[in-house]
Design an enzyme around this catalytic site. Structure first.
Site, PDB file in Angstrom:
ATOM      1  N   HIS A 157       0.838  -1.201   0.000  1.00 54.56           N
ATOM      2  CA  HIS A 157       0.000   0.000   0.000  1.00 54.56           C
ATOM      3  C   HIS A 157       0.871   1.248   0.000  1.00 54.56           C
ATOM      4  CE1 HIS A 157      -3.226  -2.738   1.263  1.00 54.56           C
ATOM      5  NE2 HIS A 157      -4.059  -1.801   0.840  1.00 54.56           N
ATOM      6  N   LYS A 161      -0.325   4.673   4.766  1.00 59.61           N
ATOM      7  CA  LYS A 161      -1.316   3.776   5.382  1.00 59.61           C
ATOM      8  C   LYS A 161      -0.976   3.544   6.851  1.00 59.61           C
ATOM      9  CE  LYS A 161      -3.847  -0.542   4.806  1.00 59.61           C
ATOM     10  NZ  LYS A 161      -5.125   0.104   5.157  1.00 59.61           N
TER      11      LYS A 161
HETATM   12  N1  NAP Z   1     -12.671  -1.350   3.173  1.00 57.27           N
HETATM   13  C1  NAP Z   1     -12.145  -0.842   2.045  1.00 57.27           C
HETATM   14  O1  NAP Z   1     -12.489  -1.227   0.915  1.00 57.27           O
HETATM   15  C2  NAP Z   1     -11.114   0.254   2.183  1.00 57.27           C
HETATM   16  C3  NAP Z   1     -10.533   0.841   1.061  1.00 57.27           C
HETATM   17  C4  NAP Z   1      -9.637   1.891   1.235  1.00 57.27           C
HETATM   18  C5  NAP Z   1      -9.341   2.336   2.518  1.00 57.27           C
HETATM   19  N2  NAP Z   1      -9.909   1.714   3.587  1.00 57.27           N
HETATM   20  C6  NAP Z   1      -9.695   2.162   4.971  1.00 57.27           C
HETATM   21  O2  NAP Z   1     -10.454   3.366   5.156  1.00 57.27           O
HETATM   22  C7  NAP Z   1      -9.816   4.163   6.152  1.00 57.27           C
HETATM   23  C8  NAP Z   1      -9.562   5.557   5.606  1.00 57.27           C
HETATM   24  O3  NAP Z   1      -8.625   5.490   4.560  1.00 57.27           O
HETATM   25  P1  NAP Z   1      -8.056   6.804   3.863  1.00 57.27           P
HETATM   26  O4  NAP Z   1      -6.994   6.345   2.935  1.00 57.27           O
HETATM   27  O5  NAP Z   1      -9.185   7.616   3.347  1.00 57.27           O
HETATM   28  O6  NAP Z   1      -7.394   7.520   5.134  1.00 57.27           O
HETATM   29  P2  NAP Z   1      -7.271   9.074   5.447  1.00 57.27           P
HETATM   30  O7  NAP Z   1      -6.973   9.824   4.192  1.00 57.27           O
HETATM   31  O8  NAP Z   1      -6.342   9.197   6.601  1.00 57.27           O
HETATM   32  O9  NAP Z   1      -8.773   9.478   5.895  1.00 57.27           O
HETATM   33  C9  NAP Z   1      -9.287   9.317   7.189  1.00 57.27           C
HETATM   34  C10 NAP Z   1      -9.986  10.602   7.510  1.00 57.27           C
HETATM   35  O10 NAP Z   1     -10.697  10.493   8.771  1.00 57.27           O
HETATM   36  C11 NAP Z   1     -10.581  11.758   9.394  1.00 57.27           C
HETATM   37  N3  NAP Z   1     -10.815  11.706  10.839  1.00 57.27           N
HETATM   38  C12 NAP Z   1     -10.133  10.990  11.750  1.00 57.27           C
HETATM   39  N4  NAP Z   1     -10.629  11.238  12.997  1.00 57.27           N
HETATM   40  C13 NAP Z   1     -11.619  12.142  12.838  1.00 57.27           C
HETATM   41  C14 NAP Z   1     -12.514  12.799  13.718  1.00 57.27           C
HETATM   42  N5  NAP Z   1     -12.480  12.568  15.039  1.00 57.27           N
HETATM   43  N6  NAP Z   1     -13.429  13.648  13.214  1.00 57.27           N
HETATM   44  C15 NAP Z   1     -13.493  13.910  11.895  1.00 57.27           C
HETATM   45  N7  NAP Z   1     -12.684  13.314  10.965  1.00 57.27           N
HETATM   46  C16 NAP Z   1     -11.750  12.450  11.451  1.00 57.27           C
HETATM   47  C17 NAP Z   1      -9.142  12.174   9.125  1.00 57.27           C
HETATM   48  O11 NAP Z   1      -8.993  13.544   9.337  1.00 57.27           O
HETATM   49  P3  NAP Z   1      -7.510  14.152   9.561  1.00 57.27           P
HETATM   50  O12 NAP Z   1      -6.860  14.103   8.230  1.00 57.27           O
HETATM   51  O13 NAP Z   1      -7.794  15.531  10.062  1.00 57.27           O
HETATM   52  O14 NAP Z   1      -6.844  13.259  10.573  1.00 57.27           O
HETATM   53  C18 NAP Z   1      -8.990  11.765   7.641  1.00 57.27           C
HETATM   54  O15 NAP Z   1      -9.377  12.793   6.756  1.00 57.27           O
HETATM   55  C19 NAP Z   1      -8.533   3.400   6.543  1.00 57.27           C
HETATM   56  O16 NAP Z   1      -8.806   2.610   7.677  1.00 57.27           O
HETATM   57  C20 NAP Z   1      -8.280   2.524   5.332  1.00 57.27           C
HETATM   58  O17 NAP Z   1      -7.513   1.369   5.615  1.00 57.27           O
HETATM   59  C21 NAP Z   1     -10.783   0.695   3.444  1.00 57.27           C
END
Ligand code: NAP
Length: 266
Positions: A157, A161
């Site tokens: 990844h 991540k």
């Molecule tokens: N299941 C699937 O198919 C799949 C596919 C892709 C990704 N994922 C998973 O999805 C998750 C997110 O991935 P990503 O790549 O999008 O990560 P990311 O870019 O870090 O997005 C997570 C977001 O959540 C926000 N956040 C965290 N705590 C918060 C709070 N208390 N209040 C409001 N917003 C908050 C973060 O804000 P800040 O930036 O301000 O911290 C960030 O913008 C991960 O766990 C990833 O492994 C799953």
């Protein structure tokens, strides 16, 4: 039936931004809420414009209660702590909760399970058809092979991540363990655990660049090797899967479901 009203949690993230763009162009769903951090400088700005599509008339909010107020469903790709908090609110409001967040502890998972007593929860480490198909194939292959075959799962990844191994690698490992009538927690080892013993399922983690998600499951014995690979080419595929899950959840009874349930019964 009226359009399903969806709230996006983690709206400022890589997946959240793509999720908003995908909802905006998908018939049958509309965006009614987008959650950012309460101290974000983007609070009050239009969620569609922030995500790089069109004006959607939905202001981003820092209040989970406000974001969920008009929603029939929640799409949540955020962090374990936030997902657990949202699960509680979803259960109170009887709002379907689609969870893509990975890296959850056993305690987090217990909390999600208890929320699912009161509402529909669809949780999966990977929302794509391809990976869920791969998991079904892995289970079949693992069931068919003798125990002397080794099973290794390699994932790569992007460098940012936060969790490892990925939710998808664990999903594939669980499928392979199920094929052997084992629980993954009893046979999972990381790459430093050498030499391998019979029945162990090894995980190797690579990080770098902007790789969205590559997974290979390797079955090996002393004479031959089977390798099956899935490569995600765009985050859009996870968004389409999450919307499919939300629309499916609308017609289900409260409970905890996986994407396999969605793909099998849709
Ligand atoms: N299941 C699937 O198919 C799949 C596919 C892709 C990704 N994922 C998973 O999805 C998750 C997110 O991935 P990503 O790549 O999008 O990560 P990311 O870019 O870090 O997005 C997570 C977001 O959540 C926000 N956040 C965290 N705590 C918060 C709070 N208390 N209040 C409001 N917003 C908050 C973060 O804000 P800040 O930036 O301000 O911290 C960030 O913008 C991960 O766990 C990833 O492994 C799953």
């Amino acid at each position: 039936m009226s359009d399903m009203r969806l709230a996006v949690i983690g709206a400022s993230g890589r997946m959240g931004q793509m999720m908003i763009r995908t909802i905006a162009e998908t018939p049958g769903v509309i965006l009614t809420g987008a959650l950012h951090r309460s101290n974000s400088s983007f609070i009050g700005q239009d969620a569609g414009e922030l995500a790089g599509c069109r004006h959607l008339g939905i202001a981003t909010s820092g209040s989970p209660e406000e974001v969920l107020a008009n929603a029939d469903g929640i799409i949540d790709f955020s962090t374990p702590t936030l997902t657990v908090e949202i699960a509680k609110l979803a259960a109170q409001g009887g709002i379907a909760h689609v969870i893509g967040t990975t890296g959850m502890s056993q305690d987090d998972l217990m909390r999600i399970k208890s929320s699912a007593c009161n509402t529909v929860v669809v949780r999966s480490g990977n929302m794509s058809v391809g990976v869920n198909l791969l998991a079904a194939i892995c289970e079949k292959i693992s069931r068919a092979l003798d125990p002397e075959w080794d099973i290794e799962i390699v994932e790569m990844h992007h460098r940012l991540k936060k969790d490892a191994p990925s939710g998808t690698a664990l999903l594939l490992g669980e499928a392979a363990a199920r094929g052997r009538k084992k629980s993954l927690s009893d046979c999972m080892v990381n790459n430093q655990h050498v030499p391998r013993r019979d029945g162990e399922i090894g995980f190797a983690v690579l990080r770098g660049g902007n790789v969205i998600g590559d997974h290979t499951v390797i079955f090996a014995n002393t004479n031959e090797r089977i390798e099956i690979t899935h490569r995600a080419q765009s985050r859009e595929l996870f968004c389409h899967g999450a919307i499919k899950a939300a629309l499916w959840a609308r017609h289900q009874k409260p409970g905890l479901y996986s994407m396999a349930d969605v793909f099998i019964t849709e």
